[in-house]
Structure formats: C-alpha cells, structure tokens
Design an enzyme around this catalytic site. Structure first.
Site, PDB file in Angstrom:
ATOM      1  N   GLU A   1       0.844  -1.204   0.000  1.00 14.63           N
ATOM      2  CA  GLU A   1       0.000   0.000   0.000  1.00 14.63           C
ATOM      3  C   GLU A   1       0.876   1.249   0.000  1.00 14.63           C
ATOM      4  OE1 GLU A   1      -3.346  -0.348   2.802  1.00 14.63           O
ATOM      5  OE2 GLU A   1      -3.199   1.806   3.152  1.00 14.63           O
TER       6      GLU A   1
ATOM      7  N   ASP B   1       0.139   5.404   0.626  1.00 15.26           N
ATOM      8  CA  ASP B   1      -0.971   6.243   1.098  1.00 15.26           C
ATOM      9  C   ASP B   1      -0.742   7.733   1.117  1.00 15.26           C
ATOM     10  OD1 ASP B   1      -2.395   3.980   1.905  1.00 15.26           O
ATOM     11  OD2 ASP B   1      -1.528   4.010   3.904  1.00 15.26           O
TER      12      ASP B   1
ATOM     13  N   GLU C   1      -3.268  10.358   3.077  1.00 13.55           N
ATOM     14  CA  GLU C   1      -4.492  10.493   3.867  1.00 13.55           C
ATOM     15  C   GLU C   1      -4.527  11.896   4.453  1.00 13.55           C
ATOM     16  OE1 GLU C   1      -5.792   6.213   5.448  1.00 13.55           O
ATOM     17  OE2 GLU C   1      -4.241   7.119   6.683  1.00 13.55           O
TER      18      GLU C   1
END
Ligand SMILES: *[C@@H]1O[C@H](CO)[C@@H](O)[C@H](O)[C@H]1NC(C)=O
Ligand SMILES: *[C@@H]1O[C@H](CO)[C@@H](O)[C@H](O)[C@H]1NC(C)=O
Length: 285
Positions: A112, A114, A116
């Site tokens: 993953e 990310d 955010e």
C-alpha cells in the site's frame, strides 16, 4: 540461411508490432481522465457522483449514514498517478480524505502507498499523512502540514512508483521519497504485487483528531471532497520510469521537510527504542 534469417526477421517484426500495440493500449486507455471509464464506486452509493462533459469530475460525500469511495477498475504494476483534489472545507475535524494505491488486501500481506488527509477544526491545518506498506507491514509514517489551504482550490497530488523509488508529490513538489534499498539487503519495498488506485472520504473521529479528542460535527454534514482531471501513466516510454530527484526538486523537498514535516517515523526514538526500521539509517534521499 536466407530463409532462416527471414523467418527470424519476421518474428522480430511481429514481436515489435505486438510491443507497440501493448504500449499504445496501456498508455492511452485512461489518459483522457474519464472517471466512468477508469473507476468504480466501492461504497456509499449515491454519495459518489461523477460529473463534467468528459466525466472528468467526481465528488465524494460523508454523512452520518456512510462515507464513500471509489477504486480503479484495473490493477497497475508501477506507474504514475496524478489527481487534483479539493478537500472538505470549514470544520472538517474527524473526516479523512484519501488517495492511495493498494494491492489485494485479502492476502494479509498486501502492499500500500498512502495519502491520507486528516481534517481539522476551522482555521487549523490539515495533516497530510503518508505511509508505505510492504507485505502487510506498514509503520513508515511521515506527516506534513501544507503550505496552502487545500480546501479553497484544487491541487495536484501525485504518486510515482517505479522499481527504484516511491515519490509523493504535491503540485509537482516532492514531499517524500521512499527508496528501494534491496541493493543494501533491505527487502521492504512494494514491487511484487499489482495495485489499484483507491480514494475515499470517511469518518475517523476515533483516531484522526488528536487521538479522538475532537468529534466530527455532524451538524455540518454532508461533508464533500472533490476529485478531477486524473492522469494515469503506465506507458513504457513514460518519464515516471526513471523519475528521481534533481538538484532543484531535492532543494524543494528539503524546504518542505524542514518547514512542514510534523512527524517522521525515522526520528521517533520513543516508538522505536529497540531498533529503527532498517532503511532509516540511509540518509540518501
Ligand atoms: C509515448 O508513446 C505514446 C504512444 O505510444 C505517445 O502518445 C506519447 O507521446 C509518448 N510519450 C513520450 C513521453 O514520448
Ligand atoms: C489540528 O490543528 C492543531 C493546531 O494547529 C494541530 O496541532 C493538529 O495536529 C491538527 N490536527 C490534525 C488532525 O491535523
């Protein structure tokens, strides 16, 4: 002799044509930035709205019933994704808006990458949280404040993912580079599993706001975040393949990290009192 070498040339020619067609298909498929073509909703039903003449805009909304999200129909093995985003304005505390890459999470050993965006009370800065997971393990957080208000205009958030590095960019300014150090025996780098592009808007007031101290103000719902003009480049001739820092972008990144970085796992002595993750000892950015 002549026959053999002609056959060989034919095979090479066919192979070349096949390669060109593959390159064209992979580079032009989603270049137009059409959300209907490239993406599908993941949750939230009517809270995912696509608009614009070329379906080049998408909005997500969050209310007490649900958040919302979407993901790419295709999986990608390396490439560059650019997305323009405008974040929830006003009192956005408790909301989290995301843009990330992830491989199949059901394996338990997923990769993953990310972005955010953790909302805040009116007038206080968003926190941009970044992380990298490899084979199910994360713990590679870096967090930033932004040098602009991300709720007023669209800004471009990009992830470059190639064999050598992962680069996070904001309006072309690199804010973080995560390198593949396998040449130094460090195996933590996502490079064996294809990933989809995901985006979402959800309520995380149990952790996002100073450990859950500030709750989402539902009287301000629905909350909206906007996405538009994405570009996905997985083409064989793409500049993402060899993308790296140059003198100027390295300078820009140092400026961001000096002035806007608010958390770096590699300087968290309390958390890693036993041992830092191995890549932390390489200061080469
Ligand atoms: C890469 O190839 C595609 C066609 O396959 C072309 O449209 C595009 O302009 C090329 N890009 C670069 C950077 O050369
Ligand atoms: C909200 O703003 C405060 C004050 O500037 C800051 O300390 C905090 O990190 C911010 N919280 C989030 C979730 O961005």
């Amino acid at each position: 002799m002549g026959f053999l070498s002609n056959g060989h040339h034919e095979k090479v020619l066919v192979l070349k044509i096949v390669m060109v067609v593959v390159a064209m298909v992979s580079s032009t498929a989603f270049g137009a930035g059409n959300f209907h073509e490239a993406f599908e909703p993941t949750f939230g039903g009517h809270r995912v709205q696509i608009s614009g003449q070329r379906s080049e805009q998408l909005s997500l909304s969050l209310d007490q019933g649900s958040g919302s999200g979407f993901r790419s129909k295709k999986e990608y093995m390396f490439g560059r994704i650019d997305m323009q985003m405008k974040l929830v304005g006003g009192n956005s505390a408790g909301t989290v808006t995301t843009l990330y890459l992830s491989s199949d999470q059901s394996t338990g050993r997923h990769d993953e990458i990310d972005f955010e965006f953790l909302g805040n009370v009116t007038g206080q800065p968003y926190t941009l949280h970044t992380n990298v997971f490899s084979q199910g393990e994360g713990n590679r957080e870096q967090q930033f404040h932004l040098w602009f208000d991300p709720t007023i205009n669209f800004h471009t958030y990009s992830i470059v993912w190639n064999q050598k590095l992962i680069m996070f960019l904001v309006d072309e300014t690199p804010i973080r580079v995560f390198r593949n150090y396998e040449d130094r025996g460090i195996i933590f780098f996502p490079k064996n599993q294809p990933q989809r592009i995901y985006a979402s808007l959800w309520n995380a007031d149990d952790w996002a706001t100073q450990g859950g101290l500030v709750k989402t103000d539902w009287s301000k719902a629905p909350f909206n975040a906007y996405y538009r003009n994405f570009n996905i480049d997985t083409s064989n001739n793409g500049s993402w393949k060899n993308h790296d820092l140059n003198e100027n972008s390295r300078k820009r990144m140092r400026w961001v990290q000096k002035n806007y970085m608010v958390y770096d796992y590699c300087s968290d002595w309390k958390r890693f009192s036993q041992a830092f993750p191995p890549e932390c000892k390489h200061s080469r950015v």
